[in-house]
Design an enzyme around this catalytic site. Structure first.
Site, mmCIF file in Angstrom:
data_model
loop_
_atom_site.group_PDB
_atom_site.id
_atom_site.type_symbol
_atom_site.label_atom_id
_atom_site.label_comp_id
_atom_site.label_asym_id
_atom_site.label_seq_id
_atom_site.Cartn_x
_atom_site.Cartn_y
_atom_site.Cartn_z
ATOM 1 N N ASP A 1 0.839 -1.203 0.000
ATOM 2 C CA ASP A 1 0.000 0.000 0.000
ATOM 3 C C ASP A 1 0.867 1.243 0.000
ATOM 4 O O ASP A 1 1.879 1.326 0.678
ATOM 5 C CB ASP A 1 -0.926 0.031 1.221
ATOM 6 C CG ASP A 1 -2.000 -1.038 1.137
ATOM 7 O OD1 ASP A 1 -2.791 -0.974 0.200
ATOM 8 O OD2 ASP A 1 -2.011 -1.925 2.001
ATOM 9 N N THR A 2 0.402 2.265 -0.734
ATOM 10 C CA THR A 2 1.188 3.457 -0.995
ATOM 11 C C THR A 2 0.231 4.610 -1.225
ATOM 12 O O THR A 2 -0.895 4.395 -1.647
ATOM 13 C CB THR A 2 2.044 3.235 -2.265
ATOM 14 O OG1 THR A 2 2.881 2.095 -2.066
ATOM 15 C CG2 THR A 2 2.902 4.434 -2.594
ATOM 16 N N THR A 3 0.684 5.845 -0.994
ATOM 17 C CA THR A 3 -0.119 6.983 -1.428
ATOM 18 C C THR A 3 0.636 7.729 -2.506
ATOM 19 O O THR A 3 1.845 7.937 -2.418
ATOM 20 C CB THR A 3 -0.485 7.915 -0.259
ATOM 21 O OG1 THR A 3 -1.580 8.743 -0.645
ATOM 22 C CG2 THR A 3 0.677 8.780 0.184
ATOM 23 N N ARG B 1 -4.483 2.975 -7.253
ATOM 24 C CA ARG B 1 -5.208 4.237 -7.127
ATOM 25 C C ARG B 1 -4.396 5.307 -7.841
ATOM 26 O O ARG B 1 -3.197 5.413 -7.643
ATOM 27 C CB ARG B 1 -5.424 4.568 -5.645
ATOM 28 C CG ARG B 1 -6.393 3.609 -4.962
ATOM 29 C CD ARG B 1 -6.330 3.741 -3.457
ATOM 30 N NE ARG B 1 -5.044 3.299 -2.941
ATOM 31 C CZ ARG B 1 -4.469 3.794 -1.863
ATOM 32 N NH1 ARG B 1 -5.037 4.761 -1.187
ATOM 33 N NH2 ARG B 1 -3.301 3.330 -1.450
#
Length: 605
Positions: free
Chosen positions: A409-411, A575
C-alpha cells in the site's frame, strides 16, 4: 492557522466541491458495500450512469484551472494543498502540506515512518528532476541475524528486522530547501490542526485500516510490539468505521517538533531519541546513528520514448524501470490496431509485464551495492529481443530474465503551481501501516521496507547492513517535445508499473483523456520470480491475471484461450491521480484527474 481558520479561509466553491453532483469531484464507488451496509450496494453488474460527453465509462469530468492543481487520496489533503498554493506556496510546499495531512488522514498507506520519492518538472531548468528519499538498513543488523528471523527464505514483514531508516522527512526538507517559498513550519499547520481535532474516516481508508491493523498487530505479534499500534489506531478496541472520527494528537505533537526543529528534530533530536529508545526496548536494531547518517539523493530520472512521448522513471533501487521496459516491448506491437480492451491488447500488455518482471526479480537493486545493467535493460535492441518471445495467440511460458552482458500500500499525489512546476510524489510505509511498530508517543508506525531484501546468495538485492532495499514505490512523469505533459502515478505494490503502463497505453494508443484513462477497466498480473511477502511465494508457473468487472466478457474468454489463468476480481487495482499540462505560457491549462476506486479527489483553480 488552526483547522477552523484553515477551512473557513477556503472559497465557498472549494469547500462545496466534495458534494455529490459537482463537476470537479465525485464520491468513490464502493467495491463491495455501501456506507449503510445494504446488500443493494453489492451489485457488480450495475455500472455508473450515462454521460452526455466524454468516454461512456468515465465517472467524472477532469478539473481544469490556470493557476494550479492538486490530486490526492483524501479531500482534506487536497484542500490543504490548494490553500498552500493560494498563499503563494510552490508545488513542493503544497506537496509537503498534502503529504503531512495524508500521514494522519491515510495512515494505512503513508506516514513519516516511511520512504518518499519525487519527480518534478523544474521550469527554470526546463527538465525533469528526481529525488530518492530511501532509507538504509541498520548498520548493526547482520545478514546472519536476518536469515535467522526469516521463514522459508522470506524476511518477516512485522518484525524489527524489516525496519529501515524512514526517508520521508529528509526528502521533504531537501526538496523544500531547493524549491520551497513558504516557511517550513507553516507547511505543517493544516496537518497539525486536523490531527488534533480529528476527521471522519472515508470508506476505503476505514476498510484498509481494519484489515492492515489486524495484520500488523495480529496474534503472532509480541505484546510489547503491538500495544502502541492498538492504542493508536483502535483505542476503543476497534478501528474507526466509515464516517467515524479519528484523532491522533501524538502525531500532531510530532509534527510540531518537526515544524520547529526541521529535519534534525527527526533524525538527530527528540524524535530520533524516542525511536532509538523504543527499538532498544523491544530488541530492535535501528539506532539514532543510523537516523543521523541518512540523506536523500538527487537523481536524473531515466526515460524511454514511447511513440513520441518520453516516459520518465527514477532508477535507483526502485522498480521504475519496469514501466519503461514494458513500454519498450509494447512499442514493437501495433497496440492501436490491437484495439481498446480487446483480448489481444491485454494479452500483449500482460506478456510484456511478465518479461519485464523477470528482469526486475533478477537485476533490480541498490546501485551503490550492485552493478545494475540499466542501459542494456532499457535499450531498444533488448526490447526487440524480448518482444520476439511474445506470440499473439499464446501467453509466454515459461519466462526467464534476459542474460545480461559480461501487496503493498502506498499513497500517490500530484501538484502543479502557477509557475509551471509539476510534482509527481509517492510515499509509503510498504505493508499497509508498516512494521506494526509504533515508537512511544510519536503517532506513526515505522516502515517494513526491509522485507524486500533478498536472502539468496549472490543476488544483487541480497541483504547487507547500510543498504537500500529494492523499492516498489515509483512516481510517474511524461514529457512531449521537451515540455511537461503528465505528472501521474498509480499506487499499490507491484501494480504500479502495470498501472503506469496502462495509463500511457490508454492515452497514447487509444486516445483517452486523463480521467477516462484512469477509469478504464484495469488488469493486474500477480506472480513473478520475486516473492513480495509471506503470502506471495512468487511465480507458480503462469501466475494469475486479475481483471476488473468492466472488462468485456469476450476479452476474458480470449485471454483464457491464450492460456492465461483469468480471475475476475473486485479489489485493489491501484489508485491513480494525474495532472496534465495543456498549452504553454499564458495559455497554460492544468487538467486534473482522480481515482474513482478510492476516497480522493482532484481540484484545479
Amino acid at each position: 492557522m488552526d483547522r477552523r481558520t484553515f477551512l473557513s479561509s477556503l472559497p465557498v466553491a472549494a469547500t462545496a466541491l466534495p458534494m455529490v453532483g459537482s463537476p470537479l469531484a465525485a464520491q468513490a464507488r464502493p467495491a463491495a458495500s455501501t456506507a449503510s451496509g445494504s446488500d443493494f450496494g453489492n451489485r457488480p453488474d450495475i455500472h455508473a450512469g450515462d454521460r452526455t460527453a466524454g468516454a461512456s465509462f468515465a465517472t467524472r469530468s477532469m478539473a481544469y484551472g490556470h493557476n494550479g492543481a492538486v490530486g490526492a487520496a483524501h479531500p482534506l489533503a487536497v484542500l490543504a494543498g490548494v490553500e498552500t498554493l493560494k498563499r503563494g506556496g510552490s508545488a513542493v510546499d503544497a506537496a509537503i502540506a498534502v503529504n503531512a495531512c495524508l500521514g494522519f488522514l491515510e495512515p494505512v498507506s503513508c506516514g513519516i515512518g516511511g520512504d518518499c520519492y519525487a519527480m518534478l518538472w523544474d521550469p527554470k531548468l526546463g527538465m525533469v528532476v528526481g529525488l530518492a528519499g530511501s532509507g538504509r538498513s541498520p548498520r548493526s543488523l547482520s545478514l546472519a541475524t536476518v536469515r535467522s528471523r526469516a521463514t522459508a527464505g522470506i524476511i518477516p514483514a512485522f518484525n524489527s528486522v524489516s525496519v529501515s531508516v524512514p526517508g520521508a522527512v529528509d526528502a521533504w526538507w531537501t526538496l523544500h530547501e531547493r524549491y520551497g517559498r513558504l516557511k517550513w513550519a507553516d507547511l505543517f499547520e493544516p496537518a497539525i490542526a486536523v490531527a488534533k481535532e480529528g476527521a471522519p474516516v472515508p470508506e476505503i481508508i476505514a476498510a484498509n485500516l481494519k484489515r492492515e491493523l489486524n495484520r500488523a498487530a495480529g496474534p503472532n505479534s509480541k505484546a510489547e510490539e503491538k500495544e502502541n499500534a492498538l492504542r493508536l489506531f483502535a483505542p476503543s478496541g476497534e478501528t474507526p468505521a466509515a464516517g467515524e472520527t479519528f484523532r491522533n494528537p501524538d502525531l500532531a505533537r510530532t509534527y510540531r517538533l518537526i515544524a520547529e526543529g526541521g529535519r534534525d528534530a527527526f533524525y538527530e533530536g527528540p524524535v530520533a531519541d524516542t525511536i532509538h529508545a523504543y527499538l532498544q526496548r523491544i530488541g530492535g536494531f535501528l539506532t539514532k546513528a543510523d537516523l543521523a547518517a541518512h540523506r536523500s539523493e538527487w537523481t536524473t530520472p531515466l526515460f524511454v520514448n514511447y511513440r513520441g512521448v518520453d516516459v520518465h522513471a527514477i532508477g535507483a533501487n526502485t522498480q521504475g524501470i519496469a514501466t519503461l521496459q514494458m513500454l519498450n516491448i509494447l512499442e514493437k506491437f501495433d497496440m492501436k490496431g490491437a484495439g481498446f480492451q480487446t483480448a489481444l491488447s491485454l494479452h500483449l500488455q500482460a506478456s510484456a509485464k511478465r518479461l519485464a518482471f523477470e528482469d526486475r526479480a533478477r537485476f533490480y537493486a541498490d546501485p551503490d551495492f550492485a552493478k545494475v545493467p540499466t542501459d542494456w535493460l532499457l535499450s531498444k535492441d533488448y526490447a526487440a529481443l524480448r518482444a520476439e518471445l511474445i506470440r499473439p495467440d499464446r501467453m509466454p511460458e515459461p519466462v526467464f530474465p534476459g542474460e545480461a552482458p559480461g501487496h503493498g500500500d502506498t499513497t500517490y499525489f500530484t501538484v502543479a503551481d502557477k509557475d509551471g512546476m509539476m510534482v509527481s510524489w509517492i510515499q509509503s510505509n510498504f505493508r499497509g501501516l508498516g512494521s506494526g511498530l509504533v515508537p512511544d508517543g510519536l503517532g506513526f508506525m515505522l516502515q517494513n521496507r526491509g522485507q524486500l531484501f533478498s536472502l539468496e546468495e549472490g543476488h544483487p538485492n541480497l541483504y547487507a547492513p547500510g543498504k537500500r532495499p529494492f523499492q516498489t514505490i515509483i512516481p510517474g512523469f511524461a514529457t512531449r517535445a521537451g515540455q511537461p505533459w503528465m505528472s501521474f502515478g498509480v499506487m499499490g505494490g507491484d501494480m504500479q508499473p502495470q498501472g503506469q503502463t496502462q495509463i500511457i497505453v490508454n492515452r497514447v494508443d487509444y486516445g483517452l483523456d486523463a480521467q477516462a484513462a484512469g477509469d478504464s477497466p484495469r488488469w493486474y498480473h500477480e506472480g513473478s520470480s520475486q516473492s513480495m511477502s509471506e503470502d506471495d511465494p512468487g511465480m507458480t508457473s503462469k501466475g494469475e491475471l486479475h481483471v476488473e468487472s468492466g472488462v468485456p466478457e469476450a476479452t476474458k474468454a480470449g485471454l483464457v484461450e491464450r492460456g492465461w489463468i483469468v480471475t475476475p476480481t473486485v479489489g485493489d487495482y491501484g489508485r491513480y491521480h494525474c495532472i496534465e499540462r495543456r498549452g504553454h505560457g499564458t495559455e497554460r491549462v492544468y487538467a486534473a484527474a482522480s481515482e474513482m476506486r478510492a476516497d480522493g479527489i482532484a481540484l484545479a483553480y
